[in-house]
Enzyme design. Sequence first.
Site, PDB file in Angstrom:
ATOM      1  N   HIS A 218       1.910   1.255 -21.384  1.00  0.00           N
ATOM      2  CA  HIS A 218       2.347   1.801 -20.091  1.00  0.00           C
ATOM      3  C   HIS A 218       3.313   0.801 -19.487  1.00  0.00           C
ATOM      4  CE1 HIS A 218       1.358   3.977 -16.171  1.00  0.00           C
ATOM      5  NE2 HIS A 218       1.805   2.840 -15.692  1.00  0.00           N
ATOM      6  N   HIS A 220       6.496  -0.212 -17.135  1.00  0.00           N
ATOM      7  CA  HIS A 220       7.501   0.044 -16.096  1.00  0.00           C
ATOM      8  C   HIS A 220       8.781  -0.660 -16.554  1.00  0.00           C
ATOM      9  CE1 HIS A 220       5.029   2.060 -12.974  1.00  0.00           C
ATOM     10  NE2 HIS A 220       4.053   1.575 -13.728  1.00  0.00           N
ATOM     11  N   CYS A 251       4.490   1.346  -7.955  1.00  0.00           N
ATOM     12  CA  CYS A 251       3.147   1.225  -7.413  1.00  0.00           C
ATOM     13  C   CYS A 251       3.263   0.798  -5.964  1.00  0.00           C
ATOM     14  CB  CYS A 251       2.337   0.191  -8.207  1.00  0.00           C
ATOM     15  SG  CYS A 251       0.704  -0.048  -7.489  1.00  0.00           S
ATOM     16  N   ASN A 260       8.592   4.032 -14.297  1.00  0.00           N
ATOM     17  CA  ASN A 260       8.086   3.892 -15.669  1.00  0.00           C
ATOM     18  C   ASN A 260       9.224   4.099 -16.665  1.00  0.00           C
ATOM     19  OD1 ASN A 260       5.678   5.140 -14.004  1.00  0.00           O
ATOM     20  ND2 ASN A 260       4.793   4.165 -15.800  1.00  0.00           N
TER      21      ASN A 260
HETATM   22  P1  HMG Z   1     -11.619   0.358   0.590  1.00  0.00           P
HETATM   23  O1  HMG Z   1     -10.847   0.471   1.860  1.00  0.00           O
HETATM   24  O2  HMG Z   1     -12.250  -0.935   0.243  1.00  0.00           O
HETATM   25  O3  HMG Z   1     -12.687   1.545   0.467  1.00  0.00           O
HETATM   26  O4  HMG Z   1     -10.628   0.788  -0.578  1.00  0.00           O
HETATM   27  P2  HMG Z   1     -14.026   1.827   1.222  1.00  0.00           P
HETATM   28  O5  HMG Z   1     -15.042   2.179   0.195  1.00  0.00           O
HETATM   29  O6  HMG Z   1     -14.342   0.735   2.200  1.00  0.00           O
HETATM   30  O7  HMG Z   1     -13.670   3.158   2.033  1.00  0.00           O
HETATM   31  C1  HMG Z   1     -12.741   3.172   3.118  1.00  0.00           C
HETATM   32  C2  HMG Z   1     -12.484   4.609   3.531  1.00  0.00           C
HETATM   33  O8  HMG Z   1     -11.842   5.327   2.470  1.00  0.00           O
HETATM   34  C3  HMG Z   1     -13.781   5.379   3.818  1.00  0.00           C
HETATM   35  O9  HMG Z   1     -13.447   6.373   4.783  1.00  0.00           O
HETATM   36  C4  HMG Z   1     -14.057   6.067   2.504  1.00  0.00           C
HETATM   37  O10 HMG Z   1     -14.841   7.223   2.651  1.00  0.00           O
HETATM   38  C5  HMG Z   1     -12.652   6.417   2.033  1.00  0.00           C
HETATM   39  P3  HMG Z   1     -13.846   6.187   6.321  1.00  0.00           P
HETATM   40  O11 HMG Z   1     -15.333   5.988   6.298  1.00  0.00           O
HETATM   41  O12 HMG Z   1     -13.111   4.952   6.783  1.00  0.00           O
HETATM   42  O13 HMG Z   1     -13.374   7.470   6.923  1.00  0.00           O
HETATM   43  N1  HMG Z   1     -12.570   6.510   0.570  1.00  0.00           N
HETATM   44  C6  HMG Z   1     -12.116   7.588  -0.089  1.00  0.00           C
HETATM   45  N2  HMG Z   1     -11.661   8.789   0.326  1.00  0.00           N
HETATM   46  C7  HMG Z   1     -11.304   9.664  -0.639  1.00  0.00           C
HETATM   47  N3  HMG Z   1     -11.352   9.387  -1.960  1.00  0.00           N
HETATM   48  C8  HMG Z   1     -11.788   8.203  -2.398  1.00  0.00           C
HETATM   49  C9  HMG Z   1     -12.197   7.245  -1.435  1.00  0.00           C
HETATM   50  N4  HMG Z   1     -12.678   5.988  -1.543  1.00  0.00           N
HETATM   51  C10 HMG Z   1     -12.907   5.561  -0.300  1.00  0.00           C
HETATM   52  N5  HMG Z   1     -11.825   7.934  -3.704  1.00  0.00           N
HETATM   53  C11 HMG Z   1     -10.332   1.901  -2.697  1.00  0.00           C
HETATM   54  C12 HMG Z   1     -11.049   0.809  -1.928  1.00  0.00           C
HETATM   55  C13 HMG Z   1     -10.596   1.698  -4.159  1.00  0.00           C
HETATM   56  C14 HMG Z   1     -10.854   3.243  -2.234  1.00  0.00           C
HETATM   57  C15 HMG Z   1      -8.813   1.795  -2.364  1.00  0.00           C
HETATM   58  O14 HMG Z   1      -8.429   0.491  -2.643  1.00  0.00           O
HETATM   59  C16 HMG Z   1      -7.957   2.737  -3.163  1.00  0.00           C
HETATM   60  O15 HMG Z   1      -8.009   3.949  -2.995  1.00  0.00           O
HETATM   61  N6  HMG Z   1      -7.088   2.183  -4.057  1.00  0.00           N
HETATM   62  C17 HMG Z   1      -6.207   2.973  -4.889  1.00  0.00           C
HETATM   63  C18 HMG Z   1      -4.809   2.423  -4.842  1.00  0.00           C
HETATM   64  C19 HMG Z   1      -3.921   3.205  -5.780  1.00  0.00           C
HETATM   65  O16 HMG Z   1      -4.088   4.398  -5.964  1.00  0.00           O
HETATM   66  N7  HMG Z   1      -2.938   2.511  -6.393  1.00  0.00           N
HETATM   67  C20 HMG Z   1      -2.035   3.125  -7.324  1.00  0.00           C
HETATM   68  C21 HMG Z   1      -2.663   3.491  -8.611  1.00  0.00           C
HETATM   69  S1  HMG Z   1      -2.836   2.132  -9.741  1.00  0.00           S
HETATM   70  C22 HMG Z   1      -1.309   2.060 -10.541  1.00  0.00           C
HETATM   71  O17 HMG Z   1      -0.363   2.710 -10.152  1.00  0.00           O
HETATM   72  C23 HMG Z   1      -1.195   1.220 -11.790  1.00  0.00           C
HETATM   73  C24 HMG Z   1      -1.154   2.065 -13.074  1.00  0.00           C
HETATM   74  O18 HMG Z   1      -0.044   2.952 -13.059  1.00  0.00           O
HETATM   75  C25 HMG Z   1      -1.036   1.151 -14.305  1.00  0.00           C
HETATM   76  C26 HMG Z   1       0.077   0.104 -14.196  1.00  0.00           C
HETATM   77  O19 HMG Z   1       1.238   0.462 -13.938  1.00  0.00           O
HETATM   78  O20 HMG Z   1      -0.269  -1.083 -14.406  1.00  0.00           O
HETATM   79  C27 HMG Z   1      -2.419   2.908 -13.244  1.00  0.00           C
HETATM   80 MG    MG Z   2       1.988   2.427 -13.538  1.00  0.00          MG
END
Ligand code: HMG
Ligand code: MG
Length: 311
Positions: A218, A220, A251, A260
Amino acid sequence: MRTPQVDRAEGMPERVRIYEVGVRDGLQNEENIVPVDVKAEFVRRLEAAGVETIETTSFVSPTWVPQLADAAELLTALGESARGRNRPVLVPNEKGLDRALEAGVGAIAIFGSATEAFAAKNLNATVDGQFDMFGPVAKRAKDEGLWVRAYVSMCFGDPWEGDVAPDQVVSVARRLMDLGCDELSIGDTIGVGTAGQVESVLDGLVEAGISLDTIAVHFHDTYGQALPNTLTALRKGVTIVDSSAGGLGGCPYAKSATGNLATEDLLWALHGLGIETGIDLPAMVGTSMWMSEQLGKPPASAVVKALGAPA
Ligand code: HMG
Ligand code: MG
Protein backbone atom coordinates in the site's frame (compact mmCIF):
# COMPACT_ATOMS: atom_id res chain seq x y z
CA MET A 1 -7.32 4.73 -26.56
CA ARG A 2 -3.63 3.79 -26.57
CA THR A 3 -2.65 0.60 -24.74
CA PRO A 4 0.84 -0.39 -23.58
CA GLN A 5 2.97 -2.58 -25.81
CA VAL A 6 3.18 -5.97 -24.11
CA ASP A 7 6.48 -7.58 -23.26
CA ARG A 8 6.65 -10.07 -20.40
CA ALA A 9 9.53 -9.83 -17.95
CA GLU A 10 10.91 -12.73 -15.96
CA GLY A 11 10.12 -13.13 -12.31
CA MET A 12 6.76 -11.40 -12.48
CA PRO A 13 3.40 -12.94 -11.48
CA GLU A 14 0.78 -13.99 -14.04
CA ARG A 15 -1.98 -12.15 -12.23
CA VAL A 16 -2.24 -9.35 -9.69
CA ARG A 17 -5.24 -8.65 -7.46
CA ILE A 18 -5.80 -4.92 -7.29
CA TYR A 19 -7.33 -3.72 -4.03
CA GLU A 20 -8.98 -0.40 -4.90
CA VAL A 21 -8.81 2.17 -2.09
CA GLY A 22 -9.95 5.30 -3.96
CA VAL A 23 -13.38 5.43 -2.38
CA ARG A 24 -12.02 5.16 1.18
CA ASP A 25 -8.38 6.35 1.27
CA GLY A 26 -9.03 8.62 -1.71
CA LEU A 27 -12.06 10.43 -0.37
CA GLN A 28 -11.32 10.42 3.39
CA ASN A 29 -9.01 13.37 2.91
CA GLU A 30 -11.36 15.52 0.80
CA GLU A 31 -12.40 18.61 2.69
CA ASN A 32 -15.71 19.18 0.90
CA ILE A 33 -18.21 16.47 1.70
CA VAL A 34 -18.81 14.32 -1.37
CA PRO A 35 -22.54 13.47 -1.64
CA VAL A 36 -23.40 9.86 -0.90
CA ASP A 37 -24.93 9.31 -4.36
CA VAL A 38 -21.63 10.42 -5.98
CA LYS A 39 -19.73 7.94 -3.79
CA ALA A 40 -22.19 5.18 -4.76
CA GLU A 41 -21.84 6.05 -8.45
CA PHE A 42 -18.03 5.98 -8.05
CA VAL A 43 -18.25 2.42 -6.67
CA ARG A 44 -20.60 1.33 -9.48
CA ARG A 45 -18.28 2.74 -12.14
CA LEU A 46 -15.32 0.92 -10.57
CA GLU A 47 -17.34 -2.29 -10.57
CA ALA A 48 -18.25 -1.75 -14.23
CA ALA A 49 -14.54 -1.28 -15.05
CA GLY A 50 -13.92 -4.78 -13.65
CA VAL A 51 -12.48 -3.89 -10.23
CA GLU A 52 -13.15 -6.89 -7.99
CA THR A 53 -12.02 -5.62 -4.61
CA ILE A 54 -13.17 -2.19 -3.46
CA GLU A 55 -12.70 -0.76 0.03
CA THR A 56 -15.84 1.32 0.29
CA THR A 57 -15.69 3.38 3.50
CA SER A 58 -14.70 3.53 7.20
CA PHE A 59 -16.73 3.03 10.34
CA VAL A 60 -14.49 5.37 12.33
CA SER A 61 -15.43 8.26 14.57
CA PRO A 62 -17.35 10.84 12.47
CA THR A 63 -15.65 13.55 14.52
CA TRP A 64 -12.27 12.27 13.39
CA VAL A 65 -13.22 11.73 9.72
CA PRO A 66 -16.37 13.73 8.87
CA GLN A 67 -16.10 12.85 5.15
CA LEU A 68 -16.96 9.21 5.91
CA ALA A 69 -19.71 9.85 8.47
CA ASP A 70 -22.16 8.55 5.84
CA ALA A 71 -20.69 5.00 5.88
CA ALA A 72 -23.99 3.25 6.67
CA GLU A 73 -25.92 5.39 4.16
CA LEU A 74 -23.42 4.53 1.43
CA LEU A 75 -23.82 0.80 2.06
CA THR A 76 -27.60 1.18 1.99
CA ALA A 77 -27.35 3.04 -1.32
CA LEU A 78 -25.15 0.29 -2.77
CA GLY A 79 -27.39 -2.57 -1.63
CA GLU A 80 -26.35 -6.23 -1.60
CA SER A 81 -23.28 -5.70 -3.81
CA ALA A 82 -21.56 -3.81 -0.97
CA ARG A 83 -21.90 -6.66 1.49
CA GLY A 84 -19.50 -9.23 0.08
CA ARG A 85 -16.04 -10.30 1.14
CA ASN A 86 -14.63 -8.09 -1.64
CA ARG A 87 -16.07 -4.90 -0.13
CA PRO A 88 -14.05 -4.30 3.08
CA VAL A 89 -14.58 -1.30 5.35
CA LEU A 90 -12.18 0.16 7.92
CA VAL A 91 -13.05 -0.54 11.55
CA PRO A 92 -10.92 0.67 14.50
CA ASN A 93 -12.90 -0.43 17.54
CA GLU A 94 -15.94 -2.32 18.78
CA LYS A 95 -18.22 0.65 18.25
CA GLY A 96 -17.15 0.67 14.59
CA LEU A 97 -17.65 -3.08 14.38
CA ASP A 98 -21.19 -2.80 15.78
CA ARG A 99 -22.00 -0.22 13.12
CA ALA A 100 -20.38 -2.28 10.36
CA LEU A 101 -22.21 -5.46 11.39
CA GLU A 102 -25.49 -3.60 11.52
CA ALA A 103 -24.81 -2.43 7.97
CA GLY A 104 -24.26 -6.09 7.00
CA VAL A 105 -20.63 -5.96 5.84
CA GLY A 106 -18.78 -9.15 4.86
CA ALA A 107 -15.23 -7.88 5.39
CA ILE A 108 -13.38 -5.38 7.54
CA ALA A 109 -9.90 -3.92 7.84
CA ILE A 110 -8.23 -2.96 11.10
CA PHE A 111 -5.38 -0.48 10.83
CA GLY A 112 -2.40 -0.47 13.15
CA SER A 113 0.61 1.78 13.34
CA ALA A 114 4.27 0.74 13.41
CA THR A 115 5.16 3.98 15.23
CA GLU A 116 4.14 5.56 18.53
CA ALA A 117 3.66 8.99 16.97
CA PHE A 118 1.15 7.83 14.36
CA ALA A 119 -0.67 5.51 16.80
CA ALA A 120 -1.24 8.62 18.94
CA LYS A 121 -2.24 10.91 16.05
CA ASN A 122 -4.43 8.46 14.15
CA LEU A 123 -5.93 6.30 16.90
CA ASN A 124 -5.37 8.18 20.15
CA ALA A 125 -3.52 5.06 21.34
CA THR A 126 -0.03 3.69 21.90
CA VAL A 127 1.49 0.92 19.79
CA ASP A 128 0.70 -1.57 22.57
CA GLY A 129 -2.64 0.05 23.37
CA GLN A 130 -3.91 -0.27 19.78
CA PHE A 131 -4.07 -4.04 20.31
CA ASP A 132 -6.62 -3.53 23.11
CA MET A 133 -8.86 -2.02 20.41
CA PHE A 134 -8.07 -4.43 17.60
CA GLY A 135 -8.00 -7.69 19.60
CA PRO A 136 -11.73 -7.83 20.42
CA VAL A 137 -12.63 -6.43 16.98
CA ALA A 138 -10.71 -9.14 15.12
CA LYS A 139 -12.02 -11.91 17.37
CA ARG A 140 -15.65 -10.90 17.05
CA ALA A 141 -15.30 -10.30 13.31
CA LYS A 142 -13.83 -13.79 12.79
CA ASP A 143 -16.56 -15.32 14.99
CA GLU A 144 -19.13 -13.58 12.76
CA GLY A 145 -17.47 -15.13 9.69
CA LEU A 146 -16.05 -11.88 8.30
CA TRP A 147 -12.89 -11.60 6.21
CA VAL A 148 -10.35 -9.46 8.05
CA ARG A 149 -7.46 -7.42 6.67
CA ALA A 150 -4.79 -5.79 8.84
CA TYR A 151 -2.96 -2.65 7.78
CA VAL A 152 0.32 -1.48 9.24
CA SER A 153 1.01 2.21 8.66
CA MET A 154 4.33 4.09 8.63
CA CYS A 155 6.29 1.01 7.54
CA PHE A 156 8.96 2.98 5.67
CA GLY A 157 9.26 6.30 7.47
CA ASP A 158 7.26 8.50 9.81
CA PRO A 159 6.81 12.29 9.63
CA TRP A 160 7.49 12.75 13.36
CA GLU A 161 9.90 9.89 14.14
CA GLY A 162 11.92 9.77 10.90
CA ASP A 163 13.33 6.37 9.93
CA VAL A 164 11.41 3.25 10.89
CA ALA A 165 13.28 -0.01 11.50
CA PRO A 166 11.97 -3.05 9.59
CA ASP A 167 11.91 -5.03 12.89
CA GLN A 168 9.43 -2.56 14.32
CA VAL A 169 7.13 -3.12 11.30
CA VAL A 170 7.50 -6.88 11.47
CA SER A 171 6.70 -6.98 15.18
CA VAL A 172 3.43 -5.02 14.76
CA ALA A 173 2.52 -7.02 11.64
CA ARG A 174 3.10 -10.34 13.41
CA ARG A 175 0.94 -9.27 16.35
CA LEU A 176 -1.85 -8.20 14.00
CA MET A 177 -1.71 -11.45 12.03
CA ASP A 178 -1.74 -13.38 15.33
CA LEU A 179 -5.22 -11.94 15.87
CA GLY A 180 -6.36 -14.21 13.03
CA CYS A 181 -6.33 -11.71 10.16
CA ASP A 182 -6.56 -13.06 6.61
CA GLU A 183 -4.41 -10.46 4.88
CA LEU A 184 -1.73 -7.92 5.76
CA SER A 185 -1.22 -4.63 3.95
CA ILE A 186 2.03 -2.77 4.52
CA GLY A 187 1.57 0.96 4.23
CA ASP A 188 4.01 3.60 3.12
CA THR A 189 1.64 6.20 4.50
CA ILE A 190 3.75 9.21 3.49
CA GLY A 191 5.31 7.72 0.36
CA VAL A 192 8.98 8.01 1.33
CA GLY A 193 10.14 4.38 1.05
CA THR A 194 12.61 3.08 -1.51
CA ALA A 195 13.10 -0.33 -3.11
CA GLY A 196 15.76 -1.70 -0.73
CA GLN A 197 13.49 -1.00 2.23
CA VAL A 198 10.66 -2.85 0.51
CA GLU A 199 12.92 -5.89 0.17
CA SER A 200 14.02 -5.70 3.82
CA VAL A 201 10.48 -5.41 5.18
CA LEU A 202 9.20 -8.25 2.97
CA ASP A 203 12.15 -10.47 3.96
CA GLY A 204 11.44 -9.72 7.62
CA LEU A 205 7.75 -10.55 7.27
CA VAL A 206 8.50 -13.85 5.54
CA GLU A 207 11.08 -14.72 8.23
CA ALA A 208 8.38 -14.03 10.81
CA GLY A 209 6.24 -16.69 9.12
CA ILE A 210 3.83 -14.41 7.21
CA SER A 211 3.11 -15.95 3.85
CA LEU A 212 3.77 -13.79 0.78
CA ASP A 213 0.40 -14.69 -0.70
CA THR A 214 -1.30 -12.90 2.20
CA ILE A 215 0.76 -9.71 1.90
CA ALA A 216 -0.42 -6.60 0.05
CA VAL A 217 1.55 -3.42 -0.58
CA HIS A 218 0.00 0.00 0.00
CA PHE A 219 2.16 2.78 -1.32
CA HIS A 220 1.38 6.48 -1.31
CA ASP A 221 3.21 8.29 -4.09
CA THR A 222 4.56 11.44 -2.43
CA TYR A 223 8.14 10.92 -3.66
CA GLY A 224 7.22 9.14 -6.92
CA GLN A 225 8.39 5.78 -5.55
CA ALA A 226 5.07 3.94 -5.42
CA LEU A 227 5.34 2.21 -8.78
CA PRO A 228 9.04 1.21 -8.59
CA ASN A 229 8.42 -0.04 -5.05
CA THR A 230 5.42 -2.04 -6.23
CA LEU A 231 7.41 -3.67 -9.03
CA THR A 232 10.09 -4.58 -6.46
CA ALA A 233 7.42 -6.18 -4.29
CA LEU A 234 6.05 -8.15 -7.26
CA ARG A 235 9.52 -9.50 -8.03
CA LYS A 236 9.70 -10.66 -4.41
CA GLY A 237 6.46 -12.63 -4.88
CA VAL A 238 3.71 -10.22 -3.74
CA THR A 239 0.53 -10.43 -5.85
CA ILE A 240 -1.87 -8.05 -4.06
CA VAL A 241 -1.50 -4.31 -4.68
CA ASP A 242 -3.47 -1.40 -3.22
CA SER A 243 -4.08 1.56 -5.50
CA SER A 244 -6.57 4.35 -5.95
CA ALA A 245 -8.45 5.53 -9.01
CA GLY A 246 -6.78 8.61 -10.46
CA GLY A 247 -4.23 8.64 -7.61
CA LEU A 248 -6.69 10.06 -5.07
CA GLY A 249 -5.72 9.75 -1.45
CA GLY A 250 -4.01 10.88 1.68
CA CYS A 251 -4.41 10.64 5.40
CA PRO A 252 -6.05 13.43 7.38
CA TYR A 253 -3.77 12.53 10.33
CA ALA A 254 -0.48 12.65 8.37
CA LYS A 255 -0.44 15.86 6.38
CA SER A 256 2.66 14.79 4.45
CA ALA A 257 0.69 11.91 2.92
CA THR A 258 -0.41 12.48 -0.68
CA GLY A 259 -2.37 10.20 -3.01
CA ASN A 260 -1.96 6.47 -3.34
CA LEU A 261 -0.35 4.80 -6.31
CA ALA A 262 -2.83 5.53 -9.12
CA THR A 263 -4.72 2.45 -10.33
CA GLU A 264 -4.29 3.56 -13.96
CA ASP A 265 -0.49 4.00 -13.61
CA LEU A 266 -0.35 0.53 -12.07
CA LEU A 267 -2.53 -0.93 -14.85
CA TRP A 268 -0.31 0.57 -17.54
CA ALA A 269 2.76 -1.07 -15.97
CA LEU A 270 1.07 -4.42 -15.26
CA HIS A 271 -0.67 -4.75 -18.63
CA GLY A 272 2.60 -3.83 -20.36
CA LEU A 273 4.17 -6.76 -18.52
CA GLY A 274 1.33 -9.02 -19.68
CA ILE A 275 0.04 -9.38 -16.10
CA GLU A 276 -3.70 -10.02 -15.81
CA THR A 277 -5.79 -7.76 -13.60
CA GLY A 278 -9.33 -8.20 -14.94
CA ILE A 279 -9.66 -4.40 -15.12
CA ASP A 280 -10.41 -2.39 -18.23
CA LEU A 281 -7.96 0.54 -18.45
CA PRO A 282 -10.10 2.87 -20.64
CA ALA A 283 -13.07 2.36 -18.30
CA MET A 284 -10.85 3.23 -15.31
CA VAL A 285 -9.59 6.36 -17.05
CA GLY A 286 -13.20 7.35 -17.77
CA THR A 287 -14.12 6.77 -14.12
CA SER A 288 -11.25 8.91 -12.82
CA MET A 289 -12.01 11.70 -15.33
CA TRP A 290 -15.61 11.65 -14.12
CA MET A 291 -14.52 11.68 -10.46
CA SER A 292 -12.11 14.54 -11.05
CA GLU A 293 -15.03 16.57 -12.46
CA GLN A 294 -17.06 15.77 -9.35
CA LEU A 295 -14.20 16.92 -7.10
CA GLY A 296 -13.38 19.91 -9.28
CA LYS A 297 -9.67 19.14 -9.51
CA PRO A 298 -7.39 17.43 -12.01
CA PRO A 299 -6.40 13.79 -11.49
CA ALA A 300 -2.94 13.11 -10.04
CA SER A 301 -2.41 10.05 -12.24
CA ALA A 302 0.07 10.51 -15.11
CA VAL A 303 -1.74 7.85 -17.16
CA VAL A 304 -5.16 9.46 -16.69
CA LYS A 305 -3.67 12.80 -17.74
CA ALA A 306 -2.04 11.24 -20.82
CA LEU A 307 -5.00 9.13 -21.93
CA GLY A 308 -7.72 11.56 -20.88
CA ALA A 309 -6.25 14.40 -22.92
CA PRO A 310 -7.38 14.92 -26.54
CA ALA A 311 -5.06 13.06 -29.00
P1 HMG B 1 -11.13 8.57 20.67
O1 HMG B 1 -11.52 10.01 20.61
O2 HMG B 1 -10.05 8.16 21.59
O3 HMG B 1 -12.42 7.64 20.88
O4 HMG B 1 -10.75 8.15 19.19
P2 HMG B 1 -13.35 7.42 22.11
O5 HMG B 1 -13.53 5.95 22.26
O6 HMG B 1 -12.89 8.21 23.30
O7 HMG B 1 -14.74 8.03 21.59
C1 HMG B 1 -14.92 9.43 21.37
C2 HMG B 1 -16.26 9.65 20.70
O8 HMG B 1 -16.27 9.05 19.39
C3 HMG B 1 -17.42 8.98 21.46
O9 HMG B 1 -18.58 9.77 21.18
C4 HMG B 1 -17.56 7.66 20.75
O10 HMG B 1 -18.85 7.11 20.88
C5 HMG B 1 -17.27 8.04 19.31
P3 HMG B 1 -19.15 10.79 22.27
O11 HMG B 1 -19.40 9.94 23.48
O12 HMG B 1 -18.06 11.80 22.49
O13 HMG B 1 -20.38 11.31 21.58
N1 HMG B 1 -16.74 6.90 18.54
C6 HMG B 1 -17.28 6.45 17.40
N2 HMG B 1 -18.36 6.83 16.68
C7 HMG B 1 -18.62 6.11 15.57
N3 HMG B 1 -17.86 5.09 15.13
C8 HMG B 1 -16.78 4.70 15.82
C9 HMG B 1 -16.46 5.40 17.01
N4 HMG B 1 -15.46 5.26 17.91
C10 HMG B 1 -15.66 6.19 18.84
N5 HMG B 1 -16.03 3.69 15.38
C11 HMG B 1 -10.77 6.43 17.49
C12 HMG B 1 -10.34 6.83 18.89
C13 HMG B 1 -10.08 5.16 17.12
C14 HMG B 1 -12.27 6.26 17.48
C15 HMG B 1 -10.38 7.60 16.53
O14 HMG B 1 -9.02 7.84 16.72
C16 HMG B 1 -10.63 7.29 15.08
O15 HMG B 1 -11.76 7.18 14.64
N6 HMG B 1 -9.53 7.19 14.27
C17 HMG B 1 -9.63 6.90 12.86
C18 HMG B 1 -8.77 7.84 12.07
C19 HMG B 1 -8.82 7.47 10.60
O16 HMG B 1 -9.82 7.02 10.10
N7 HMG B 1 -7.68 7.68 9.90
C20 HMG B 1 -7.58 7.36 8.50
C21 HMG B 1 -7.56 5.91 8.23
S1 HMG B 1 -5.97 5.15 8.48
C22 HMG B 1 -5.14 5.42 6.99
O17 HMG B 1 -5.59 6.16 6.14
C23 HMG B 1 -3.87 4.64 6.73
C24 HMG B 1 -4.08 3.49 5.72
O18 HMG B 1 -4.53 3.99 4.47
C25 HMG B 1 -2.75 2.75 5.50
C26 HMG B 1 -1.57 3.67 5.18
O19 HMG B 1 -1.65 4.48 4.25
O20 HMG B 1 -0.55 3.51 5.90
C27 HMG B 1 -5.10 2.47 6.22
MG1 MG C 1 -3.30 4.88 2.95
